[in-house]
Design an enzyme around this catalytic site. Structure first.
Site, short mmCIF file in Angstrom:
data_model
loop_
_atom_site.label_atom_id
_atom_site.label_comp_id
_atom_site.label_asym_id
_atom_site.label_seq_id
_atom_site.Cartn_x
_atom_site.Cartn_y
_atom_site.Cartn_z
NE ARG A 158 -5.04 -0.64 9.49
CZ ARG A 158 -3.80 -0.99 9.22
NH1 ARG A 158 -3.39 -2.21 9.39
NH2 ARG A 158 -2.95 -0.12 8.75
CE LYS A 195 -2.11 -1.37 3.80
NZ LYS A 195 -1.44 -2.69 4.02
NE ARG A 209 7.71 -2.54 6.27
CZ ARG A 209 6.39 -2.42 6.42
NH1 ARG A 209 5.68 -1.76 5.51
NH2 ARG A 209 5.78 -2.96 7.45
P1 AP5 Z 1 0.49 0.24 8.91
O1 AP5 Z 1 1.71 1.03 9.00
O2 AP5 Z 1 -0.67 0.73 8.11
O3 AP5 Z 1 0.91 -1.21 8.45
P2 AP5 Z 1 0.19 -2.32 7.56
O4 AP5 Z 1 -1.19 -2.11 7.10
O5 AP5 Z 1 0.43 -3.53 8.38
O6 AP5 Z 1 0.90 -2.21 6.24
P3 AP5 Z 1 2.42 -2.11 6.02
O7 AP5 Z 1 2.89 -0.70 6.16
O8 AP5 Z 1 3.14 -3.13 6.87
O9 AP5 Z 1 2.53 -2.64 4.52
P4 AP5 Z 1 2.23 -1.95 3.11
O10 AP5 Z 1 1.07 -2.64 2.49
O11 AP5 Z 1 2.17 -0.46 3.20
O12 AP5 Z 1 3.53 -2.44 2.37
P5 AP5 Z 1 4.83 -1.60 1.89
O13 AP5 Z 1 4.46 -0.75 0.72
O14 AP5 Z 1 5.53 -0.96 3.03
O15 AP5 Z 1 -0.09 -0.06 10.37
C1 AP5 Z 1 0.76 -0.47 11.42
C2 AP5 Z 1 -0.05 -0.66 12.67
O16 AP5 Z 1 -0.68 0.58 13.05
C3 AP5 Z 1 -1.21 -1.66 12.59
O17 AP5 Z 1 -0.78 -2.99 12.78
C4 AP5 Z 1 -2.11 -1.15 13.73
O18 AP5 Z 1 -1.60 -1.53 14.97
C5 AP5 Z 1 -1.97 0.36 13.61
N1 AP5 Z 1 -2.99 0.96 12.73
C6 AP5 Z 1 -2.78 1.60 11.56
N2 AP5 Z 1 -3.94 1.99 11.00
C7 AP5 Z 1 -4.92 1.57 11.85
C8 AP5 Z 1 -6.34 1.64 11.80
N3 AP5 Z 1 -6.98 2.21 10.76
N4 AP5 Z 1 -7.02 1.08 12.82
C9 AP5 Z 1 -6.41 0.51 13.87
N5 AP5 Z 1 -5.07 0.39 13.96
C10 AP5 Z 1 -4.32 0.92 12.95
O19 AP5 Z 1 5.71 -2.83 1.34
C11 AP5 Z 1 6.24 -3.79 2.23
C12 AP5 Z 1 7.64 -4.23 1.75
O20 AP5 Z 1 7.50 -4.92 0.49
C13 AP5 Z 1 8.60 -3.06 1.47
O21 AP5 Z 1 9.88 -3.46 1.83
C14 AP5 Z 1 8.51 -2.84 -0.06
O22 AP5 Z 1 9.71 -2.33 -0.59
C15 AP5 Z 1 8.23 -4.26 -0.56
N6 AP5 Z 1 7.33 -4.29 -1.70
C16 AP5 Z 1 6.18 -3.56 -1.87
N7 AP5 Z 1 5.59 -3.89 -3.04
C17 AP5 Z 1 6.37 -4.87 -3.61
C18 AP5 Z 1 6.28 -5.62 -4.83
N8 AP5 Z 1 5.29 -5.43 -5.71
N9 AP5 Z 1 7.25 -6.54 -5.08
C19 AP5 Z 1 8.28 -6.74 -4.20
N10 AP5 Z 1 8.43 -6.04 -3.04
C20 AP5 Z 1 7.48 -5.12 -2.76
#
Ligand code: AP5
Length: 213
Positions: free
Chosen positions: A88, A14, A127
Site C-alpha cells: 500500500r 477487499k 461493519r
Molecule cells: P486493513 O485491515 O487492511 O484495513 P483497510 O485496508 O482499511 O481495509 P478494510 O479492512 O477496512 O476494508 P475492506 O476493503 O477489507 O472491506 P470489507 O470487506 O471489510 O488495515 C488496517 C490498518 O492496518 C491500516 O489502516 C494500517 O494502519 C495497517 N496496515 C495494514 N496493512 C498495511 C500495510 N501494508 N502497510 C502499512 N500499514 C498497514 O468491507 C467493509 C464493510 O462493507 C463490511 O461490513 C462488509 O460487510 C461491507 N461490504 C463489503 N462489500 C460490500 C458491498 N459490495 N456492498 C455492501 N456492503 C459491502
C-alpha cells in the site's frame, strides 16, 4: 508462486471478496489481520502498531515487508496468494517486486476495487466483526441472522477501533496520498484490472472471479 493483489480504499470490500477466493485455492494474506493478531497477543510490535492503526496511520514499510518476507520464504511450489492490503505504498510495491524476483514468483494481477467515498464511509461505520472467527458483517448490507451476534460462533460482534467516521476519513486521506499512486505504477506494468465495487456483494465477487479466470 503466484500472487494476486487486491487493491482499493478501506471499505471497498477487499476482505469480503477474499472470503470467496479462499474457496478457489488462494491463500488469503491480509496485513491488517496479521497486525491485529499481534495486537491481540500484545507483542511489542502489536503495541506499537495499535497506536498507528487506531489513528488511521500506516505501520512502517519495513515492518509489513518483513512480515510478507517471512511468509513467502517458506512457500511451497505453486502456491497462489491473495494479498489484501499489501502493498500500500510505492516502497512496499518495489520490495514485493524484489522479493518475487528472488523467489521466482509472479505477480499475476492487481484487482482494483473502485468505490465512491460516501459508500465507503457508510460501509465502515456499519461493519461488525467476530473476534473469534473473524467473520465480517454489516448492520444493513450483510447482517447476521440475530442482531450483533456472530452466525458461526454465537458470540457478540464488535466494531473495529478504526471504524469511527473521523478515523475512516483519515484512512481515506492516507489512502489517496500513499496508496492511490500504486494504480498508475501497476497500470504501467499492464497489471491493473478495475472492478466496480459499488454493487451488491455477490455481483462484486462474481466480477472478481471472472477476471481471475
Ligand atoms: P486493513 O485491515 O487492511 O484495513 P483497510 O485496508 O482499511 O481495509 P478494510 O479492512 O477496512 O476494508 P475492506 O476493503 O477489507 O472491506 P470489507 O470487506 O471489510 O488495515 C488496517 C490498518 O492496518 C491500516 O489502516 C494500517 O494502519 C495497517 N496496515 C495494514 N496493512 C498495511 C500495510 N501494508 N502497510 C502499512 N500499514 C498497514 O468491507 C467493509 C464493510 O462493507 C463490511 O461490513 C462488509 O460487510 C461491507 N461490504 C463489503 N462489500 C460490500 C458491498 N459490495 N456492498 C455492501 N456492503 C459491502
Amino acid at each position: 508462486m503466484n500472487v494476486v493483489v487486491l487493491l482499493g480504499p478501506p471499505g471497498a470490500g477487499k476482505g469480503t471478496v477474499a472470503e470467496v477466493l479462499v474457496g478457489k485455492g488462494y491463500i488469503h494474506v491480509s496485513t491488517g489481520d496479521l497486525l491485529r493478531e499481534q495486537i491481540r497477543l500484545e507483542t511489542p510490535l502489536g503495541i506499537k502498531a495499535k497506536k498507528l492503526m487506531d489513528g488511521g496511520q500506516f505501520v512502517p514499510d519495513d515492518v509489513v515487508v518483513g512480515m510478507i518476507r517471512d511468509l513467502l520464504k517458506d512457500s511451497a511450489f505453486g502456491t497462489s496468494y491473495l494479498f489484501d492490503g499489501f502493498p500500500r505504498t510505492l516502497v512496499q510495491a518495489e520490495k514485493l517486486a524484489e522479493l518475487l524476483q528472488t523467489l521466482n514468483g509472479t505477480l499475476e494481477k492487481v484487482v482494483l476495487l473502485e468505490c465512491p467515498v460516501e459508500t465507503i464511509v457508510e460501509r465502515l461505520i456499519g461493519r461488525r466483526t467476530c473476534g473469534k472467527c473473524g467473520s465480517v458483517y454489516h448492520v444493513t448490507f450483510n447482517p447476521p441472522s440475530k442482531a450483533e451476534t456472530c452466525d458461526v460462533e454465537g458470540c457478540e460482534l464488535t466494531q473495529r477501533a478504526d471504524d469511527t467516521e473521523e478515523t475512516v476519513r483519515k484512512r481515506l486521506k492516507v489512502y489517496t496520498e500513499q496508496t492511490a499512486p500504486l494504480i498508475s505504477y501497476y497500470e504501467a506494468e499492464g497489471l491493473i484490472q478495475p472492478i466496480n465495487a459499488d454493487q451488491p456483494i455477490n455481483d462484486v465477487r462474481a466480477d472478481v472471479i471472472k477476471v481471475l479466470g
